[in-house]
Design an enzyme around this catalytic site. Structure first.
Site, mmCIF file in Angstrom:
data_model
loop_
_atom_site.group_PDB
_atom_site.id
_atom_site.type_symbol
_atom_site.label_atom_id
_atom_site.label_comp_id
_atom_site.label_asym_id
_atom_site.label_seq_id
_atom_site.Cartn_x
_atom_site.Cartn_y
_atom_site.Cartn_z
ATOM 1 N N ASN A 168 -1.378 2.560 -5.035
ATOM 2 C CA ASN A 168 -2.218 3.445 -5.861
ATOM 3 C C ASN A 168 -1.396 4.253 -6.866
ATOM 4 O OD1 ASN A 168 -5.246 4.991 -4.451
ATOM 5 N ND2 ASN A 168 -4.938 3.138 -5.590
ATOM 6 N N THR A 178 -4.990 8.064 -0.998
ATOM 7 C CA THR A 178 -5.327 6.837 -1.712
ATOM 8 C C THR A 178 -6.824 6.551 -1.634
ATOM 9 O OG1 THR A 178 -5.158 5.262 0.108
ATOM 10 C CG2 THR A 178 -3.094 5.897 -0.962
ATOM 11 N N CYS A 179 -7.245 5.546 -2.409
ATOM 12 C CA CYS A 179 -8.665 5.226 -2.486
ATOM 13 C C CYS A 179 -9.106 4.223 -1.432
ATOM 14 C CB CYS A 179 -8.982 4.678 -3.865
ATOM 15 S SG CYS A 179 -9.701 5.948 -4.893
ATOM 16 N N ASP A 180 -8.256 3.953 -0.446
ATOM 17 C CA ASP A 180 -8.596 2.969 0.567
ATOM 18 C C ASP A 180 -9.183 3.655 1.800
ATOM 19 O OD1 ASP A 180 -8.783 0.904 2.309
ATOM 20 O OD2 ASP A 180 -6.676 0.327 2.229
ATOM 21 N N GLY A 181 -10.268 3.095 2.333
ATOM 22 C CA GLY A 181 -10.887 3.656 3.530
ATOM 23 C C GLY A 181 -9.996 3.562 4.756
#
Ligand SMILES: *Cc1c(COP(=O)(O)O)cnc(C)c1O
Length: 377
Positions: free
Chosen positions: A365, A326-329
């Site tokens: 996502n 996913t695009c989450d840190g």
């Protein structure tokens, strides 16, 4: 299961995939019963609610701990067609609704099953009396959670000092307190928590008796640790301790139940994921896999559990980072894994990921939860 079989199942079904081995579930259940022969195990369905697991454990002789109406129906629908079923006894023998807080709508539906439900305060008791008057009740006590991986004592359980009043209050309302329960916290490696909890429960039971109320069931909850690493002391040692305390503190004719979740399923599943990206940052190799902490690896966040990734490929290992898709840190599987040099499309796996993992998977996502494959059902 051999690595070869694991890899071939993953190649066949595609990744991300969670492979659940029912031989391991049956072995864990048998281990539990071997070491605690007088304790009926009510599998805590929230650890992994797959109907396939419910059916395997039911066939092995287990009962079930549910904490929501959908969990109750999952169990009910998957065992009601299987013998034996003497209606009332069957429900109590097979299902406890162990969430101390229940919406009234749930109680309204549950009432017709005359369920066994837990409570830990007067408001809950009034709600049960009004919306599920045919329920039997079990009082949840607050007990020490020191050192457990997941704490529950700040959210659940009445103060031991109020317990007897809550027992008396239930009987005054015309409800029957069938049992006492507690939970020492999940992945409890501090066995002293069980000893203290049993002593607290014994004192409450004794005082209730002197006030004229005999309590028949002792529910020692969950918390039995899964052997994630070699620092976890063997279950046999915990079982010996629990048995000795029960023998010392409680009448012989008491009925003892437990609610193991993690212990029965954690070691039964392996997640297999695929490398979908590779980069080097600050000199460290970073791999991206097609699973995430919003999916199978949710336990890293919610369960405070660290899973180790291993590769099928052999070779000299080096420290690397592994991130989710996913695009989450926040979606970081690990900042320090030991893996050989891997390429895009190579597979990696994480063992002992059967509890509190894909059970809390999301669609964040737009990525769907991993496929689940059951073997040796
Ligand atoms: C979660 C839970 C369990 C299972 O706990 P484990 O630590 O997985 O054994 C048992 N009982 C209750 C009430 C729970 O909430």
């Amino acid at each position: 299961m051999t690595l070869k079989r694991l890899e071939s199942i993953a190649r066949q079904h595609g990744t991300p995939v969670v492979i659940i081995d029912h031989d391991v579930i049956r072995k864990n259940y048998a281990d539990f019963k071997r070491h605690l022969p007088n304790v009926q195990a009510y599998y805590a369905v929230k650890a992994n609610p797959a109907p396939e697991i419910v059916r395997t454990l039911y066939r092995a002789g287990a009962s079930f701990d549910v904490a929501s109406l959908p969990e109750f129906m999952t169990v009910y629908d998957n065992i009601k067609h299987l013998p034996p079923k003497e209606q009332q006894d069957f429900i109590w023998d097979k299902i406890i609704y162990a969430n101390p807080t229940k919406p009234k709508e749930t109680l309204l539906v549950l009432d017709k099953y005359k369920p066994l439900v837990t409570y830990d305060n007067l408001n809950e008791l009034k709600k049960i009396k009004e919306y599920a008057p045919r329920a039997g009740v079990v009082l949840r006590l607050r007990v020490p959670n020191t050192g457990s991986m997941v704490e529950l004592s700040s959210k659940f359980g009445c103060d031991p000092g109020e317990a007897v009043d809550l027992v008396v209050a239930a009987f005054r309302m015309g409800l029957t307190v069938e049992g006492l329960s507690f939970h020492v916290g999940s992945q409890c490696t501090n066995f002293q928590n069980f000893v203290q909890a049993l002593n607290i429960a014994a004192a409450v039971m004794q005082e209730s008796r002197t006030r004229g109320h005999e309590i028949k069931i002792l529910d020692i909850g969950g918390g039995f640790p899964a052997p994630y690493d070699r620092h976890v002391k063997p279950f046999s040692r915990l079982a010996r301790k629990i048995s000795a305390e029960i023998q010392r503190l409680f009448p012989k004719d008491i009925q003892i139940v437990a609610e193991p979740g993690r212990f029965l399923v954690a070691t039964a599943a392996t997640a297999v994921a695929r490398i979908i990206g590779k980069a080097v940052r600050d000199g460290k190799t970073c791999y991206y896999i097609d699973d995430s902490v919003y999916h199978t690896f949710s336990g890293i966040i919610f369960d405070h559990c660290q899973y180790h990734l291993q590769a099928f490929k052999k070779g000299k290992t080096e420290i690397c980072a592994v991130f989710g898709q996913t695009c989450d840190g926040l979606d970081t599987i690990s900042h320090a894994e030991e893996l050989p040099d891997l390429e895009i499309d190579d597979l990696v796996y994480a063992k002992n990921i059967g509890a509190y993992s894909n059970a809390s998977s999301t669609w964040f996502n737009g990525f769907p939860p991993a496929k689940v494959v059951h073997v040796n059902e």
